[in-house]
Design an enzyme around this catalytic site. Structure first.
Site, PDB file in Angstrom:
ATOM      1  N   LYS A   1     -30.102  33.329   3.824  1.00  0.00           N
ATOM      2  CA  LYS A   1     -29.347  34.242   2.965  1.00  0.00           C
ATOM      3  C   LYS A   1     -28.743  33.425   1.833  1.00  0.00           C
ATOM      4  CE  LYS A   1     -26.858  37.983   1.889  1.00  0.00           C
ATOM      5  NZ  LYS A   1     -25.976  38.647   2.871  1.00  0.00           N
ATOM      6  N   ILE A   2     -28.643  34.041   0.661  1.00  0.00           N
ATOM      7  CA  ILE A   2     -28.088  33.352  -0.503  1.00  0.00           C
ATOM      8  C   ILE A   2     -27.620  34.397  -1.496  1.00  0.00           C
ATOM      9  CG2 ILE A   2     -30.253  33.261  -1.779  1.00  0.00           C
ATOM     10  CD1 ILE A   2     -29.591  30.399  -2.613  1.00  0.00           C
ATOM     11  N   SER A   3     -26.690  34.041  -2.342  1.00  0.00           N
ATOM     12  CA  SER A   3     -26.313  34.954  -3.416  1.00  0.00           C
ATOM     13  C   SER A   3     -27.396  34.920  -4.485  1.00  0.00           C
ATOM     14  CB  SER A   3     -24.964  34.557  -4.016  1.00  0.00           C
ATOM     15  OG  SER A   3     -25.096  33.411  -4.829  1.00  0.00           O
TER      16      SER A   3
ATOM     17  N   THR B   1     -22.619  35.449  -7.030  1.00  0.00           N
ATOM     18  CA  THR B   1     -22.865  36.483  -8.030  1.00  0.00           C
ATOM     19  C   THR B   1     -21.540  36.959  -8.610  1.00  0.00           C
ATOM     20  OG1 THR B   1     -24.840  37.152  -6.811  1.00  0.00           O
ATOM     21  CG2 THR B   1     -23.975  38.724  -8.421  1.00  0.00           C
ATOM     22  N   ALA B   2     -20.492  36.982  -7.779  1.00  0.00           N
ATOM     23  CA  ALA B   2     -19.178  37.419  -8.231  1.00  0.00           C
ATOM     24  C   ALA B   2     -18.685  36.595  -9.413  1.00  0.00           C
ATOM     25  CB  ALA B   2     -18.179  37.343  -7.072  1.00  0.00           C
TER      26      ALA B   2
ATOM     27  N   HIS C   1     -16.931  40.633   0.184  1.00  0.00           N
ATOM     28  CA  HIS C   1     -17.019  40.938   1.609  1.00  0.00           C
ATOM     29  C   HIS C   1     -15.965  41.983   2.010  1.00  0.00           C
ATOM     30  CE1 HIS C   1     -19.880  37.786   1.601  1.00  0.00           C
ATOM     31  NE2 HIS C   1     -19.063  36.771   1.791  1.00  0.00           N
TER      32      HIS C   1
END
Length: 279
Positions: free
Chosen positions: A59-61, A111-112, A149
């Site tokens: 998993k990754i942004s 991404t944020a 989150h």
């Protein structure tokens, strides 16, 4: 192509959306081309590891993915895209333009933070682990915080106010869903292996939908002190049709986010395909 290991180490976060999606695959309840071993870490750690190519599937942004496209390619299944799912900027009180202000961020490769810089290019960033952001805002150590989150459900409990919903900003700018996280496989795996892993991840999610009770204890085990209703809201928000397959609209959204990241100099351009393809 690389030599295949005996076991594939799969990295994902402790968050309910990830444990919901990957429980069946981790538990051997759906077919996989190789045995899968879970590696649970926070997303920022997984982002950092991807720059080293540490895990074959992770998993990754999406922001971090754009920096490792030479090494990894995204699966079509298992990711997090959607509407109403964006990170929030929160403050203790009313603040106008944040340019020149200090904002706590959960990581340079999130991404944020990319979205924050698209909106406020002159903001000052102080980076910390995502669960430390709200307390830092609460204590007045920063002017604002960038939350992700489950924090988007709990920030009022900290006496904080929403300054801007970055997902709503993105949707207003582009009309597209917001890409948040992807599941990557290394490009040096054979195309048939890449696609087999995509099928396995999709099957794992389909199993979770068909047997919602099967994963509940596993999700609860890793959800820390999260209340049950917050845990379920987290799953309902971040797991959707785009998690089964990114689709045409999701693909366009990822392409647009990548284009904007390149335009602001956050990443270099790439002509490589963004997603695995069926052989």
């Amino acid at each position: 192509m690389s030599t295949l290991p005996d076991t594939l180490h799969l990295g994902y976060s402790f968050c309910p959306n990830d444990t919901f999606i990957f429980h069946a695959l981790h538990a051997g309840l759906v077919p996989a081309p190789l045995p899968v071993q879970e590696v649970l870490e926070d997303v920022q750690t997984l982002n950092d590891w991807a720059t080293l190519g540490r895990l074959p599937i992770t998993k990754i942004s999406y922001r971090a993915y754009f920096g490792v496209m030479d090494r990894y390619v995204a699966l079509r299944a298992g990711g997090a895209l959607g509407r109403g799912v964006g990170p929030l900027i929160v403050t203790r009180g009313e603040i106008g333009n944040l340019n020149g202000k200090t904002v706590a961020s959960p990581g340079a490769l999130t991404t944020a933070e990319l979205l924050l810089r698209l909106v406020y290019p002159e903001v000052k960033v102080m980076r910390m682990r995502y669960d430390e952001v709200m307390p830092a805002v609460e204590r007045g150590e920063v002017d604002a915080g960038l939350i992700i989150h489950e924090s988007r459900f709990t920030y009022p409990q900290h006496g904080l106010s929403k300054h801007l919903d970055l997902g709503a900003w993105w949707e207003g700018e582009t009309g597209l869903p917001l890409p948040l996280g992807a599941i990557l496989v290394r490009r040096d795996l054979a195309p048939d292996m890449q696609w087999a892993l995509n099928v396995s991840v999709r099957s794992s999610l389909e199993y979770a939908y068909a047997h919602p009770e099967a994963s509940r204890a596993y999700i609860r085990q890793h959800a820390l002190e999260m209340a049950d209703e917050v845990m379920q809201a987290h799953i309902d928000l971040y797991v959707n049709a785009f998690s089964l397959d990114v689709g045409e609209e999701g693909t366009r959204a990822v392409q647009e986010l990548h284009r904007r990241a390149v335009d602001v100099g956050a990443v270099a351009g790439s002509g490589l395909p963004l997603f695995v393809e069926k052989p």
